[in-house]
Design a protein around this motif. Structure first.
Motif, PDB file in Angstrom:
ATOM      1  N   ASP A   1     -12.700 -11.927  13.854  1.00 34.87           N
ATOM      2  CA  ASP A   1     -11.974 -10.675  14.014  1.00 34.87           C
ATOM      3  C   ASP A   1     -10.969 -10.422  12.898  1.00 34.87           C
ATOM      4  N   VAL A   2     -10.634 -11.435  12.124  1.00 34.01           N
ATOM      5  CA  VAL A   2      -9.660 -11.272  11.058  1.00 34.01           C
ATOM      6  C   VAL A   2     -10.256 -10.396   9.956  1.00 34.01           C
ATOM      7  N   LYS A   3      -9.463  -9.451   9.478  1.00 36.31           N
ATOM      8  CA  LYS A   3      -9.926  -8.513   8.459  1.00 36.31           C
ATOM      9  C   LYS A   3      -9.479  -8.952   7.075  1.00 36.31           C
ATOM     10  N   ILE A   4     -10.119  -8.329   6.071  1.00 38.38           N
ATOM     11  CA  ILE A   4      -9.907  -8.666   4.674  1.00 38.38           C
ATOM     12  C   ILE A   4      -9.280  -7.472   3.954  1.00 38.38           C
ATOM     13  N   ALA A   5      -8.261  -7.736   3.142  1.00 40.00           N
ATOM     14  CA  ALA A   5      -7.700  -6.721   2.254  1.00 40.00           C
ATOM     15  C   ALA A   5      -8.260  -6.942   0.860  1.00 40.00           C
ATOM     16  N   GLY A   6      -8.328  -5.898   0.091  1.00 43.37           N
ATOM     17  CA  GLY A   6      -8.785  -5.997  -1.289  1.00 43.37           C
ATOM     18  C   GLY A   6      -9.011  -4.619  -1.868  1.00 43.37           C
ATOM     19  N   ASN A   7      -8.984  -4.530  -3.159  1.00 47.02           N
ATOM     20  CA  ASN A   7      -9.179  -3.262  -3.848  1.00 47.02           C
ATOM     21  C   ASN A   7     -10.631  -2.804  -3.669  1.00 47.02           C
ATOM     22  N   PRO A   8     -10.855  -1.701  -2.940  1.00 43.43           N
ATOM     23  CA  PRO A   8     -12.236  -1.266  -2.702  1.00 43.43           C
ATOM     24  C   PRO A   8     -12.951  -0.811  -3.971  1.00 43.43           C
ATOM     25  N   TRP A   9     -12.198  -0.463  -4.993  1.00 45.50           N
ATOM     26  CA  TRP A   9     -12.787  -0.001  -6.244  1.00 45.50           C
ATOM     27  C   TRP A   9     -13.418  -1.140  -7.038  1.00 45.50           C
ATOM     28  N   THR A  10     -13.092  -2.384  -6.703  1.00 49.83           N
ATOM     29  CA  THR A  10     -13.680  -3.534  -7.402  1.00 49.83           C
ATOM     30  C   THR A  10     -14.881  -4.111  -6.654  1.00 49.83           C
ATOM     31  N   GLY A  11     -15.187  -3.545  -5.499  1.00 52.72           N
ATOM     32  CA  GLY A  11     -16.320  -4.013  -4.719  1.00 52.72           C
ATOM     33  C   GLY A  11     -15.945  -4.767  -3.466  1.00 52.72           C
ATOM     34  N   THR A  12     -14.668  -4.983  -3.212  1.00 52.42           N
ATOM     35  CA  THR A  12     -14.289  -5.757  -2.019  1.00 52.42           C
ATOM     36  C   THR A  12     -14.627  -5.036  -0.722  1.00 52.42           C
ATOM     37  N   SER A  13     -14.836  -3.730  -0.789  1.00 52.47           N
ATOM     38  CA  SER A  13     -15.226  -3.005   0.421  1.00 52.47           C
ATOM     39  C   SER A  13     -16.630  -3.396   0.878  1.00 52.47           C
ATOM     40  N   LEU A  14     -17.366  -4.111   0.041  1.00 52.46           N
ATOM     41  CA  LEU A  14     -18.709  -4.579   0.404  1.00 52.46           C
ATOM     42  C   LEU A  14     -18.693  -5.933   1.116  1.00 52.46           C
ATOM     43  N   VAL A  15     -17.513  -6.462   1.406  1.00 50.36           N
ATOM     44  CA  VAL A  15     -17.401  -7.777   2.039  1.00 50.36           C
ATOM     45  C   VAL A  15     -18.131  -7.823   3.380  1.00 50.36           C
ATOM     46  N   TYR A  16     -18.217  -6.702   4.064  1.00 47.07           N
ATOM     47  CA  TYR A  16     -18.931  -6.687   5.344  1.00 47.07           C
ATOM     48  C   TYR A  16     -20.411  -7.017   5.133  1.00 47.07           C
ATOM     49  N   ASP A  65     -10.065 -10.939  -3.922  1.00 50.78           N
ATOM     50  CA  ASP A  65      -9.744 -10.395  -5.239  1.00 50.78           C
ATOM     51  C   ASP A  65     -10.925 -10.597  -6.171  1.00 50.78           C
ATOM     52  N   PHE A  66     -11.473  -9.493  -6.672  1.00 44.57           N
ATOM     53  CA  PHE A  66     -12.553  -9.547  -7.647  1.00 44.57           C
ATOM     54  C   PHE A  66     -12.049  -9.258  -9.056  1.00 44.57           C
ATOM     55  N   GLY A  67     -10.742  -9.333  -9.264  1.00 44.61           N
ATOM     56  CA  GLY A  67     -10.179  -9.040 -10.582  1.00 44.61           C
ATOM     57  C   GLY A  67      -9.923  -7.554 -10.745  1.00 44.61           C
ATOM     58  N   ASP A  68      -9.748  -7.124 -11.996  1.00 48.24           N
ATOM     59  CA  ASP A  68      -9.372  -5.734 -12.232  1.00 48.24           C
ATOM     60  C   ASP A  68     -10.504  -4.864 -12.770  1.00 48.24           C
ATOM     61  N   VAL A  69     -11.710  -5.392 -12.842  1.00 46.95           N
ATOM     62  CA  VAL A  69     -12.846  -4.598 -13.295  1.00 46.95           C
ATOM     63  C   VAL A  69     -13.373  -3.795 -12.106  1.00 46.95           C
ATOM     64  N   GLU A  70     -13.371  -2.474 -12.254  1.00 44.88           N
ATOM     65  CA  GLU A  70     -13.784  -1.602 -11.158  1.00 44.88           C
ATOM     66  C   GLU A  70     -15.231  -1.150 -11.319  1.00 44.88           C
ATOM     67  N   VAL A  71     -15.797  -0.698 -10.231  1.00 47.78           N
ATOM     68  CA  VAL A  71     -17.178  -0.230 -10.206  1.00 47.78           C
ATOM     69  C   VAL A  71     -17.341   0.974 -11.124  1.00 47.78           C
ATOM     70  N   PHE A  72     -16.357   1.862 -11.138  1.00 50.11           N
ATOM     71  CA  PHE A  72     -16.347   3.021 -12.024  1.00 50.11           C
ATOM     72  C   PHE A  72     -15.303   2.767 -13.108  1.00 50.11           C
ATOM     73  N   PRO A  73     -15.428   3.412 -14.259  1.00 51.06           N
ATOM     74  CA  PRO A  73     -14.476   3.160 -15.348  1.00 51.06           C
ATOM     75  C   PRO A  73     -13.114   3.819 -15.075  1.00 51.06           C
ATOM     76  N   GLU A  74     -12.413   3.314 -14.092  1.00 49.38           N
ATOM     77  CA  GLU A  74     -11.104   3.833 -13.711  1.00 49.38           C
ATOM     78  C   GLU A  74     -10.172   2.655 -13.466  1.00 49.38           C
ATOM     79  N   ARG A  75      -8.945   2.942 -13.058  1.00 51.32           N
ATOM     80  CA  ARG A  75      -7.985   1.879 -12.754  1.00 51.32           C
ATOM     81  C   ARG A  75      -7.148   2.308 -11.555  1.00 51.32           C
ATOM     82  N   HIS A  76      -7.303   1.590 -10.455  1.00 56.81           N
ATOM     83  CA  HIS A  76      -6.538   1.828  -9.234  1.00 56.81           C
ATOM     84  C   HIS A  76      -5.750   0.564  -8.928  1.00 56.81           C
ATOM     85  N   VAL A  77      -4.435   0.697  -8.886  1.00 58.93           N
ATOM     86  CA  VAL A  77      -3.585  -0.466  -8.711  1.00 58.93           C
ATOM     87  C   VAL A  77      -2.993  -0.486  -7.308  1.00 58.93           C
ATOM     88  N   TYR A  78      -3.226  -1.575  -6.617  1.00 59.44           N
ATOM     89  CA  TYR A  78      -2.613  -1.839  -5.316  1.00 59.44           C
ATOM     90  C   TYR A  78      -1.637  -2.984  -5.571  1.00 59.44           C
TER      91      TYR A  78
END
Length: 113
Positions: A1-16, A65-78
């Motif tokens: 049940d524990v959830k994961i945080a992470g920058n979705p722009w780097t692919g962490t939203s695919l953890v499911y 954390d997948f680092g700072d390389v995003e799926v699209f050529p952008e930069r979103h900082v959390y």
């Protein structure tokens, strides 16, 4: 049940799909202001009670954390999810290449596994 945080722009939203874990930031471009205490201020867990209250309310136990390389050529900082090696609220569990998994230890134990 524990959830994961992470920058979705780097692919962490695919953890499911990868590990059957629920990401709190479920897709790039979503509006998640309610999670700002985690995504912007996790490093302040010891001094900001809103951080641990949000961690516990949403049962967030880890940061992926997948680092700072995003799926699209952008930069979103959390701000709360970067520079994790210097964040006193997390402890590294494991890493492979650029990817690393951190347990949120600055807010006490959570209910899930």
């Amino acid at each position: 049940d524990v959830k994961i945080a992470g920058n979705p722009w780097t692919g962490t939203s695919l953890v499911y799909a990868l590990a059957n874990r629920i990401p709190i930031l479920s897709h790039p471009g979503g509006e998640f202001a309610i999670l700002d205490p985690i995504t912007q201020h996790l490093q302040d867990a010891a001094s900001d009670p809103a951080v641990c209250a949000t961690v516990k309310k949403y049962n967030v136990g880890f940061v992926l954390d997948f680092g700072d390389v995003e799926v699209f050529p952008e930069r979103h900082v959390y701000k709360g999810l970067i520079d994790l090696e210097h964040n006193p609220a997390v402890t590294k569990v494991t890493s492979v290449g650029r990817a690393s998994l951190w347990q949120i230890t600055g807010c006490g134990a959570l209910s899930g596994k």
